[in-house]
Scaffold this active site. Structure first.
Site, PDB file in Angstrom:
ATOM      1  N   TYR A   1     -14.265   6.707 -13.520  1.00  0.00           N
ATOM      2  CA  TYR A   1     -13.983   5.675 -12.507  1.00  0.00           C
ATOM      3  C   TYR A   1     -14.457   4.310 -13.013  1.00  0.00           C
ATOM      4  CZ  TYR A   1     -14.580   2.752  -8.419  1.00  0.00           C
ATOM      5  OH  TYR A   1     -14.552   1.687  -7.548  1.00  0.00           O
TER       6      TYR A   1
ATOM      7  N   PHE B   1     -21.450  -3.291  -5.172  1.00  0.00           N
ATOM      8  CA  PHE B   1     -22.452  -2.231  -5.116  1.00  0.00           C
ATOM      9  C   PHE B   1     -22.015  -1.299  -3.982  1.00  0.00           C
ATOM     10  CE2 PHE B   1     -25.470  -3.047  -8.550  1.00  0.00           C
ATOM     11  CZ  PHE B   1     -24.733  -4.050  -9.153  1.00  0.00           C
TER      12      PHE B   1
ATOM     13  N   GLY C   1     -24.416  12.451 -12.438  1.00  0.00           N
ATOM     14  CA  GLY C   1     -24.020  11.075 -12.737  1.00  0.00           C
ATOM     15  C   GLY C   1     -24.599  10.014 -11.822  1.00  0.00           C
TER      16      GLY C   1
ATOM     17  N   ASP D   1       0.869  -1.177   0.000  1.00  0.00           N
ATOM     18  CA  ASP D   1       0.000   0.000   0.000  1.00  0.00           C
ATOM     19  C   ASP D   1       0.908   1.231   0.000  1.00  0.00           C
ATOM     20  OD1 ASP D   1      -3.239   0.303   1.194  1.00  0.00           O
ATOM     21  OD2 ASP D   1      -1.986   2.082   0.879  1.00  0.00           O
TER      22      ASP D   1
HETATM   23  N1  UFG Z   1     -25.886  10.742  -1.123  1.00  0.00           N
HETATM   24  C1  UFG Z   1     -26.584  11.803  -0.580  1.00  0.00           C
HETATM   25  N2  UFG Z   1     -25.881  12.675   0.213  1.00  0.00           N
HETATM   26  C2  UFG Z   1     -24.570  12.529   0.499  1.00  0.00           C
HETATM   27  C3  UFG Z   1     -23.882  11.416  -0.057  1.00  0.00           C
HETATM   28  C4  UFG Z   1     -24.571  10.547  -0.860  1.00  0.00           C
HETATM   29  O1  UFG Z   1     -27.773  11.981  -0.830  1.00  0.00           O
HETATM   30  O2  UFG Z   1     -24.008  13.360   1.222  1.00  0.00           O
HETATM   31  C5  UFG Z   1     -26.628   9.790  -1.969  1.00  0.00           C
HETATM   32  C6  UFG Z   1     -26.054   9.659  -3.359  1.00  0.00           C
HETATM   33  O3  UFG Z   1     -26.622  10.614  -4.213  1.00  0.00           O
HETATM   34  C7  UFG Z   1     -26.430   8.211  -3.707  1.00  0.00           C
HETATM   35  C8  UFG Z   1     -26.428   7.487  -2.349  1.00  0.00           C
HETATM   36  O4  UFG Z   1     -26.516   8.518  -1.377  1.00  0.00           O
HETATM   37  O5  UFG Z   1     -27.727   8.174  -4.216  1.00  0.00           O
HETATM   38  C9  UFG Z   1     -25.167   6.693  -2.107  1.00  0.00           C
HETATM   39  O6  UFG Z   1     -24.055   7.544  -2.375  1.00  0.00           O
HETATM   40  P1  UFG Z   1     -22.560   7.144  -2.040  1.00  0.00           P
HETATM   41  O7  UFG Z   1     -21.712   8.321  -2.396  1.00  0.00           O
HETATM   42  O8  UFG Z   1     -22.471   6.609  -0.666  1.00  0.00           O
HETATM   43  O9  UFG Z   1     -22.290   5.937  -3.017  1.00  0.00           O
HETATM   44  P2  UFG Z   1     -22.461   5.877  -4.605  1.00  0.00           P
HETATM   45  O10 UFG Z   1     -23.717   5.087  -4.856  1.00  0.00           O
HETATM   46  O11 UFG Z   1     -22.341   7.163  -5.269  1.00  0.00           O
HETATM   47  O12 UFG Z   1     -21.138   5.111  -4.976  1.00  0.00           O
HETATM   48  C10 UFG Z   1     -20.981   3.754  -4.875  1.00  0.00           C
HETATM   49  C11 UFG Z   1     -19.511   3.444  -4.665  1.00  0.00           C
HETATM   50  C12 UFG Z   1     -18.712   3.878  -5.883  1.00  0.00           C
HETATM   51  C13 UFG Z   1     -19.311   3.261  -7.111  1.00  0.00           C
HETATM   52  C14 UFG Z   1     -20.762   3.593  -7.220  1.00  0.00           C
HETATM   53  C15 UFG Z   1     -21.405   2.896  -8.388  1.00  0.00           C
HETATM   54  O13 UFG Z   1     -19.019   4.105  -3.533  1.00  0.00           O
HETATM   55  O14 UFG Z   1     -17.392   3.437  -5.738  1.00  0.00           O
HETATM   56  O15 UFG Z   1     -21.449   3.161  -6.052  1.00  0.00           O
HETATM   57  O16 UFG Z   1     -22.330   3.753  -8.973  1.00  0.00           O
HETATM   58  F1  UFG Z   1     -18.696   3.713  -8.216  1.00  0.00           F
END
Ligand code: UFG
Length: 329
Positions: A140, A168, A283, A31
């Protein structure tokens, strides 16, 4: 014989290292500690350096008898990948290509690779099957899909066998409460909600409440980090037994909206968690839910912490006892 865990000081990597050590395996961690935490590695032998540094990696491969590899080392922020795509290509693609070159050079046959639901982009069907279209909507996801394709051709040409695991939403922390999620900056929903519960932030911003979902907020499939770790170990066993590469989704097959996650967090923590509606995040697909049937039938995987309440409880345990994370930077 040892398992080399690249990115083993990171969130999912460190949980996998702990499982492997508990099983009595000989674990070597590489790492560069750019995102990872030294104190997350526990008893494993740690080499601090970069997968792209050939002299450094030569030392790792010649000093140890490496039989197999689990590769977690990557950047994983979707938004940052859009604003700085080359940073993502350089780290996520080049690093793994260098690792594959070393596998070829030192005769290592098996690799488990961290992939992502982001390889699918906007889903065609819910739940998402591994055979569905892959059309990433951000760099990504594109870098992870690029590596998946390189793995396919490396298998074809050199016989390197791979398991690509498309996660997921990884969440929660080790049941012991000793290791957990510590990103800087933090962008993920559950740790941010925990920070609100701890009084470190005022409110959780809900990114959009006008999606075509029952309550208007995005739906995701949350999967416990230790269940992810278990799947990596099962995938490695499967590769060794069958000598056949495989791609699997890892999720619970059940979606929860952002509002539902916040409500469950209120119940689990007993804290008043303020929420505020904010604009949509660029996105974000409305719904991402995995079909995890393939992992269950092919790997014999069974999530142990499938309830969202349990996932959030373990996260709360970690955040309460480590309000500033590892605090080692
Ligand atoms: N969200 C909020 N407020 C926040 C943070 C997140 O409403 O402060 C929402 C996001 O819009 C999303 C959900 O909570 O709908 C989950 O968001 P995260 O950022 O926790 O996770 P993501 O779904 O964006 O991302 C995850 C993984 C990524 C991967 C992605 C696949 O962390 O590595 O799924 O789409 F790429």
């Amino acid at each position: 014989m040892a398992v080399l865990v690249c990115g083993g000081a990171g969130y999912i990597g460190s949980h996998t290292v702990l499982e492997l050590i508990d099983m009595g395996q000989n674990v070597i961690v590489v790492d560069n500690l750019e995102k990872g935490h030294k104190s997350a590695v526990g008893g494993a032998k740690l080499y601090i350096g970069d997968l792209r540094d050939s002299e450094f990696m030569k030392k790792v491969f010649t000093e140890n008898e490496i039989e197999s590899i689990i590769d977690f080392a990557a950047y994983s922020l979707v938004g940052e990948s859009v604003s700085d795509p080359l940073k993502y290509y350089h780290n996520n693609v080049t690093s793994t290509i260098c690792l594959l070159e070393n596998m070829k050079k030192y005769g290592v046959e098996y690799i488990v690779f961290s992939s992502t639901a982001a390889t699918y982009g906007e889903p065609e069907n819910i739940p998402i099957l591994e055979s569905d279209r892959t059309l990433p909507t951000n760099p990504y996801g594109e870098t992870k899909l690029t590596v998946e394709r390189a793995l396919k051709w490396a298998d074809n040409a050199y016989g390197i066998k791979y398991a690509s695991l498309r996660y997921f939403n990884a969440a929660g922390a080790h049941i012991s409460g000793n290791i957990g999620e510590d990103h800087s900056p933090e962008t993920h929903l559950i740790p941010i909600i925990m920070q609100v519960a701890l009084g470190q932030r005022d409110a959780i911003s809900i990114f959009g409440n006008d999606y075509s979902t029952p309550d208007g907020t995005c739906i995701r499939d949350y999967i416990h980090v230790t269940d992810l770790s278990t799947a990596h170990i099962l995938a490695l066993d499967k590769l060794k037994k069958t000598n056949e590469s495989i791609i699997c989704n890892l999720g619970n097959g059940k979606g929860f909206s952002v509002k539902e996650v916040i409500d469950i967090a209120r119940e689990v923590t007993g804290r008043n968690i303020k929420e505020a509606v904010a604009p949509r995040r660029q996105g974000d697909p409305a719904v991402l839910v995995a079909s995890s049937e393939k992992a269950q039938t092919e790997l014999g995987w069974e999530p142990k912490y499938a309830q969202l309440e349990t996932i959030i409880e373990t996260a709360w345990n970690w955040h309460k006892s480590h309000p500033n994370g590892y605090n080692d930077k």
